[in-house]
Design a protein around this motif. Structure first.
Motif, PDB file in Angstrom:
ATOM      1  N   LYS A 549      -0.333  43.737  24.166  1.00  0.00           N
ATOM      2  CA  LYS A 549      -0.953  42.753  23.279  1.00  0.00           C
ATOM      3  C   LYS A 549      -0.210  42.622  21.954  1.00  0.00           C
ATOM      4  O   LYS A 549      -0.510  41.726  21.168  1.00  0.00           O
ATOM      5  CB  LYS A 549      -2.418  43.095  23.032  1.00  0.00           C
ATOM      6  CG  LYS A 549      -2.686  44.406  22.324  1.00  0.00           C
ATOM      7  CD  LYS A 549      -4.185  44.640  22.203  1.00  0.00           C
ATOM      8  CE  LYS A 549      -4.515  45.950  21.506  1.00  0.00           C
ATOM      9  NZ  LYS A 549      -5.978  46.187  21.419  1.00  0.00           N
ATOM     10  N   ASP A 570     -10.379  42.731  28.213  1.00  0.00           N
ATOM     11  CA  ASP A 570     -10.732  41.468  27.574  1.00  0.00           C
ATOM     12  C   ASP A 570      -9.601  40.944  26.701  1.00  0.00           C
ATOM     13  O   ASP A 570      -9.434  39.731  26.546  1.00  0.00           O
ATOM     14  CB  ASP A 570     -12.005  41.636  26.729  1.00  0.00           C
ATOM     15  CG  ASP A 570     -13.255  41.723  27.593  1.00  0.00           C
ATOM     16  OD1 ASP A 570     -13.221  41.194  28.722  1.00  0.00           O
ATOM     17  OD2 ASP A 570     -14.254  42.323  27.138  1.00  0.00           O
ATOM     18  N   TRP A 571      -8.822  41.869  26.107  1.00  0.00           N
ATOM     19  CA  TRP A 571      -7.754  41.406  25.209  1.00  0.00           C
ATOM     20  C   TRP A 571      -6.658  40.641  25.936  1.00  0.00           C
ATOM     21  O   TRP A 571      -5.787  40.027  25.288  1.00  0.00           O
ATOM     22  CB  TRP A 571      -7.149  42.558  24.414  1.00  0.00           C
ATOM     23  CG  TRP A 571      -6.648  43.750  25.190  1.00  0.00           C
ATOM     24  CD1 TRP A 571      -7.264  44.952  25.311  1.00  0.00           C
ATOM     25  CD2 TRP A 571      -5.410  43.857  25.919  1.00  0.00           C
ATOM     26  NE1 TRP A 571      -6.506  45.812  26.068  1.00  0.00           N
ATOM     27  CE2 TRP A 571      -5.355  45.163  26.443  1.00  0.00           C
ATOM     28  CE3 TRP A 571      -4.355  42.986  26.161  1.00  0.00           C
ATOM     29  CZ2 TRP A 571      -4.290  45.616  27.223  1.00  0.00           C
ATOM     30  CZ3 TRP A 571      -3.284  43.429  26.932  1.00  0.00           C
ATOM     31  CH2 TRP A 571      -3.267  44.724  27.454  1.00  0.00           C
ATOM     32  N   GLY A 573      -6.985  37.938  27.174  1.00  0.00           N
ATOM     33  CA  GLY A 573      -7.172  36.548  26.759  1.00  0.00           C
ATOM     34  C   GLY A 573      -6.509  36.205  25.444  1.00  0.00           C
ATOM     35  O   GLY A 573      -6.414  35.029  25.077  1.00  0.00           O
ATOM     36  N   ASP A 574      -6.041  37.235  24.720  1.00  0.00           N
ATOM     37  CA  ASP A 574      -5.336  36.977  23.465  1.00  0.00           C
ATOM     38  C   ASP A 574      -3.854  36.696  23.686  1.00  0.00           C
ATOM     39  O   ASP A 574      -3.164  36.261  22.750  1.00  0.00           O
ATOM     40  CB  ASP A 574      -5.473  38.186  22.536  1.00  0.00           C
ATOM     41  CG  ASP A 574      -6.919  38.455  22.135  1.00  0.00           C
ATOM     42  OD1 ASP A 574      -7.703  37.480  22.084  1.00  0.00           O
ATOM     43  OD2 ASP A 574      -7.257  39.632  21.886  1.00  0.00           O
ATOM     44  N   THR A 576      -1.943  34.375  24.671  1.00  0.00           N
ATOM     45  CA  THR A 576      -1.991  32.941  24.978  1.00  0.00           C
ATOM     46  C   THR A 576      -0.632  32.333  25.295  1.00  0.00           C
ATOM     47  O   THR A 576      -0.563  31.170  25.700  1.00  0.00           O
ATOM     48  CB  THR A 576      -2.632  32.186  23.807  1.00  0.00           C
ATOM     49  OG1 THR A 576      -1.912  32.485  22.608  1.00  0.00           O
ATOM     50  CG2 THR A 576      -4.093  32.587  23.640  1.00  0.00           C
ATOM     51  N   PRO A 593     -12.226  38.864  33.608  1.00  0.00           N
ATOM     52  CA  PRO A 593     -12.879  38.635  32.314  1.00  0.00           C
ATOM     53  C   PRO A 593     -12.961  37.147  31.966  1.00  0.00           C
ATOM     54  O   PRO A 593     -12.065  36.366  32.306  1.00  0.00           O
ATOM     55  CB  PRO A 593     -11.982  39.392  31.337  1.00  0.00           C
ATOM     56  CG  PRO A 593     -10.657  39.461  32.000  1.00  0.00           C
ATOM     57  CD  PRO A 593     -10.936  39.561  33.470  1.00  0.00           C
ATOM     58  N   GLU A 594     -14.039  36.785  31.280  1.00  0.00           N
ATOM     59  CA  GLU A 594     -14.213  35.397  30.843  1.00  0.00           C
ATOM     60  C   GLU A 594     -13.056  34.971  29.939  1.00  0.00           C
ATOM     61  O   GLU A 594     -12.658  33.805  29.922  1.00  0.00           O
ATOM     62  CB  GLU A 594     -15.533  35.259  30.086  1.00  0.00           C
ATOM     63  CG  GLU A 594     -16.779  35.503  30.920  1.00  0.00           C
ATOM     64  CD  GLU A 594     -17.170  34.269  31.723  1.00  0.00           C
ATOM     65  OE1 GLU A 594     -16.703  33.161  31.373  1.00  0.00           O
ATOM     66  OE2 GLU A 594     -17.930  34.423  32.708  1.00  0.00           O
ATOM     67  N   SER A 595     -12.477  35.919  29.193  1.00  0.00           N
ATOM     68  CA  SER A 595     -11.435  35.583  28.219  1.00  0.00           C
ATOM     69  C   SER A 595     -10.169  35.052  28.864  1.00  0.00           C
ATOM     70  O   SER A 595      -9.312  34.470  28.183  1.00  0.00           O
ATOM     71  CB  SER A 595     -11.093  36.819  27.382  1.00  0.00           C
ATOM     72  OG  SER A 595     -10.560  37.853  28.198  1.00  0.00           O
ATOM     73  N   ASN A 598      -8.794  31.637  28.150  1.00  0.00           N
ATOM     74  CA  ASN A 598      -8.058  31.290  26.932  1.00  0.00           C
ATOM     75  C   ASN A 598      -6.560  31.114  27.175  1.00  0.00           C
ATOM     76  O   ASN A 598      -5.841  30.631  26.293  1.00  0.00           O
ATOM     77  CB  ASN A 598      -8.236  32.384  25.878  1.00  0.00           C
ATOM     78  CG  ASN A 598      -9.676  32.535  25.439  1.00  0.00           C
ATOM     79  OD1 ASN A 598     -10.455  31.579  25.491  1.00  0.00           O
ATOM     80  ND2 ASN A 598     -10.041  33.738  25.005  1.00  0.00           N
ATOM     81  N   THR A 619     -14.845  29.843  33.188  1.00  0.00           N
ATOM     82  CA  THR A 619     -13.797  29.554  32.206  1.00  0.00           C
ATOM     83  C   THR A 619     -12.450  29.260  32.862  1.00  0.00           C
ATOM     84  O   THR A 619     -11.543  28.726  32.211  1.00  0.00           O
ATOM     85  CB  THR A 619     -13.629  30.744  31.249  1.00  0.00           C
ATOM     86  OG1 THR A 619     -13.389  31.934  32.008  1.00  0.00           O
ATOM     87  CG2 THR A 619     -14.871  30.926  30.394  1.00  0.00           C
TER      88      THR A 619
END
Length: 724
Positions: A549, A570-571, A573-574, A576, A593-595, A598, A619
């Motif tokens: 990340k 979850d991270w 999704g960061d 991008t 994960p929902e993220s 993203n 999502t």
């Protein structure tokens, strides 16, 4: 274009080669395809290059004096009636000679259209040959062009439909008469040992055609009474070369045989930026030929030995002319000033001559994509001025020891051959200026030397597809290494922490080895990474590394079959910037994960063959670019309607959506392949990311661009730019 993802195949496409990066973008290129480019209109060319062109030839006509002498002998001193008859015959013969000469002289190339897809309206691509702004040709020199310039892997030209002349048996070799221009010229050339009398008397030879053109058709008509032999020899040699390599059938005649001094036999072309201009044809300095440039112009036959008399020649650029025949041109061995030899994509055969090591002035030797066999000349290390060596994509074999000692080498490319042996520390020490090395797809063994990673200027190392056994530890500061491909070797042991010091890395690929231990945590310092492929290695079990990340530029991540455990964090999704996320064939648990919604740039998502469960998150509907999605062999359930919302971009979607005896786990109306739950043979191909570079296209990675369904490839990558 190089295929990046292929089932159970990590090899590159047919152009798999190493290159260079930024420098080349500023350089001009050969016949660059550009939608806004076009051949120059006739008026443009005439503005820049005056003079008519003529490339025809005809049989030698007898002179009036020859006829008069012959008729006089027949008359035997006869009477007035015979003299009147003779006078009338002379008038008729002279009239016929003038008429034939006028017809032949006006059979030029100035009004010729460029056939075979090379004109501005062709379907095969537009070429930007035109006069620079202001109507005057820009000034160019012979020393500014790069060692290799190409925007796409060269395509084989279409065969010409022009009829081929049948060869005829040469007449007995006798000295021609010297009472006409042709005879005088031939004797001058013969006395200078330029060509043999057999060549001159064979009316199908390029030597005969060149001499005949100079004697009769050439409007320049050099003085043969008080001859400037340097001027005569140079013009004759260049004209002989024109005929020897099929010049009359070139789609672009490049103003050859146009009646002007041979240094005017050229055209200039804008590069794609409409600013850089390159010169094609003949290049001169002070009326001495220093460069010959004929890329992609349907050259056929072979270069004549007469070219050994072009003692000022520094550069020959003739790549992408597969009609050239025979082996390595022999005339090079007598040229003291030759600096650049560009004969790639020419289909040349045979071995590389031992005298190649005597060309001590050569700086660039580009012999890629031919059919060379045998070994590298043992004395090649004599070429202490050699900066660029390209031997890739041939059938060469044997050792590489003779590459040691190339003290000026910058680009060393010999991939896709059958070379054996090792890269030693002493070799690396003799390459202090090395920037690019591609030794991929050979049979090299042993450890990878540490010195390769500490060279001050090295930017690209492609060593994949060999049998290297281990990675070194080293200490480096300020590394410039950007691209490192080590995939498909026999590397074992742990990845040394030293690799975390390669802070300029943009691409790292170690796929398909036997690397073990933990993935180094200091990889988090590789903040420039855009591609990280670590698939198919037996690393120690562990979670998806949290250091990922901290990589703000990462676009492609493959951790396939690396014993990843735990959940998808979850991270994720960061991140991008991700375009590809491959977590296939691990032991990941929990739900998606929902993220993950993203990741708006995501095109390739491989989560198959894990232990994931739960419903597909809604999502996923936000991933409008998602083209490749695999989730089979999990326990994921629910509707795939959110994923099916953009069918125009969904190119491969595989899920457990087949229910032979029970309700399918996933309700999917747009899946390409529906697997039954637990069917391990459904979609059993191993899809691998392919990071292999292509040097012709500049080794500048632009990211995956399309899915090639016909070739069972999942995604590809395109490179752009030129090699310096």
């Amino acid at each position: 274009m190089s295929n990046m993802l292929s089932p159970d195949d990590h090899s590159a496409g047919p152009g798999d080669q190493l290159p260079s990066v930024e420098e080349a973008r500023a350089n001009s290129e050969i016949f660059r395809r550009d939608s806004g480019a076009s051949w120059a209109q006739k008026s443009d060319v005439e503005t820049a290059f005056s003079g008519s062109q003529g490339s025809s030839e005809h049989d030698q006509l007898p002179s009036v004096e020859d006829v008069r002498l012959d008729m006089g002998r027949r008359d035997g001193g006869g009477n007035g009636r015979w003299k009147l008859f003779i006078m009338a015959a002379l008038v008729i013969v002279a009239a016929v000679a003038v008429a034939v000469t006028l017809v032949v002289t006006n059979t030029g190339t100035e009004d010729q259209e460029f056939p075979m897809g090379l004109n501005g309206n062709s379907e095969s691509g537009d070429y930007n040959f035109e006069t620079p702004a202001g109507g005057k040709p820009a000034t160019t020199t012979d020393t500014t062009s790069p060692p290799v310039t190409a925007t796409n892997p060269p395509t084989t030209p279409v065969a010409t439909d022009a009829p081929q002349q049948e060869s005829t048996t040469a007449p007995p070799a006798t000295n021609p008469p010297t009472d006409n221009r042709y005879g005088k010229l031939v004797n001058l050339l013969w006395n200078e040992n330029l060509s043999t009398m057999e060549d001159f008397t064979n009316d199908q030879s390029p030597q005969h055609k060149a001499a005949l053109w100079m004697a009769d058709t050439d409007t320049l008509q050099l003085d043969l009474e008080s001859p400037d032999m340097a001027a005569i020899k140079q013009r004759y040699v260049v004209a002989t070369m024109f005929y020897a390599v099929g010049g009359p059938r070139w789609p672009n005649p490049l103003n050859f045989l146009n009646g002007e001094q041979e240094c005017k036999w050229f055209l200039k072309a804008y590069a794609g930026d409409k600013k850089t201009i390159r010169q094609y044809g003949v290049n001169c300095v002070d009326n001495v030929v220093t460069g010959l440039h004929f890329p992609s112009n349907f050259l056929t036959g072979s270069f004549p030995d007469e070219m050994s008399h072009l003692t000022g020649l520094k550069k020959l650029e003739a790549f992408n002319n597969p009609g050239l025949t025979n082996g390595f041109p022999t005339f090079f061995q007598t040229l003291p000033s030759i600096e650049y030899i560009g004969l790639h994509y020419c289909g040349l055969t045979g071995g590389l001559p031992e005298w190649l090591g005597n060309l001590v002035s050569v700086k660039s030797l580009v012999l890629s994509n031919n059919e060379w066999t045998g070994s590298i000349p043992t004395n090649l290390n004599n070429l202490v001025n050699l900066e660029n060596l390209y031997l890739d994509d041939n059938q060469l074999s044997g050792g590489i020891d003779m590459l040691a000692g190339l003290s000026s080498i910058r680009h060393l490319v010999f991939e896709d051959n059958e070379f054996e042996g090792s890269i030693t520390d002493s070799m690396v020490d003799s390459w202090p200026n090395l920037e690019v090395m591609d030794a991929s797809h050979n049979k090299l063994t042993g450890p990878i030397p540490a010195g390769l990673f500490t060279l001050a200027n090295v930017r690209i190392l492609d060593l994949h597809g060999n049998q290297f056994s281990s990675l070194p530890s080293f200490t480096v500061s300020g590394s410039k290494l950007e691209i490192l491909t080590l995939n498909e070797n026999e590397l074992a042991g742990e990845i040394p922490a030293s690799f975390g010091q390669l802070t300029a890395l943009k691409q790292l690929d170690v796929t398909g080895n036997q690397l073990s231990g933990d993935i180094p945590t200091n990889f988090g310092g590789l903040v420039s990474l855009e591609l990280l492929y670590m698939a198919k290695n037996p690393f120690s079990e562990g979670a998806i590394p949290e250091f990922l990340k901290s990589m703000p530029s990462l676009q492609e991540l493959s951790l396939k079959n690396t014993k990843r455990t735990g959940t998808i964090p979850d991270w994720i999704g960061d991140m991008t910037t991700l375009v590809l996320l491959d977590l296939d064939d691990n032991q990941l648990q929990g739900s998606i994960p929902e993220s993950i919604g993203n990741l708006v740039n995501l095109r390739y998502l491989l989560l198959n063959r894990n232990k994931l469960d739960g419903a597909l998150p809604s999502t996923l509907g936000g991933l409008e670019k998602l083209a490749f999605f695999m989730i089979e062999q999990n326990s994921i359930t629910g509707s795939a309607d959110a994923v099916c919302g953009f069918p125009e971009v969904r190119q491969m979607f595989v899920a457990d959506c087949r229910g032979d005896t029970a309700t399918p786990e996933v309700d999917c109306q747009c899946c390409n392949v529906c697997c039954a739950d637990g069917d391990e043979y459904c979609n059993d191909q191993v899809w691998l990311g392919d990071s292999n570079p292509i040097w012709e296209l500049g080794y500048v990675r632009q990211g995956p661009v399309e899915f090639d369904a016909a070739a069972s490839r999942s995604y590809t990558v395109q490179f752009g730019g030129d090699i310096p």
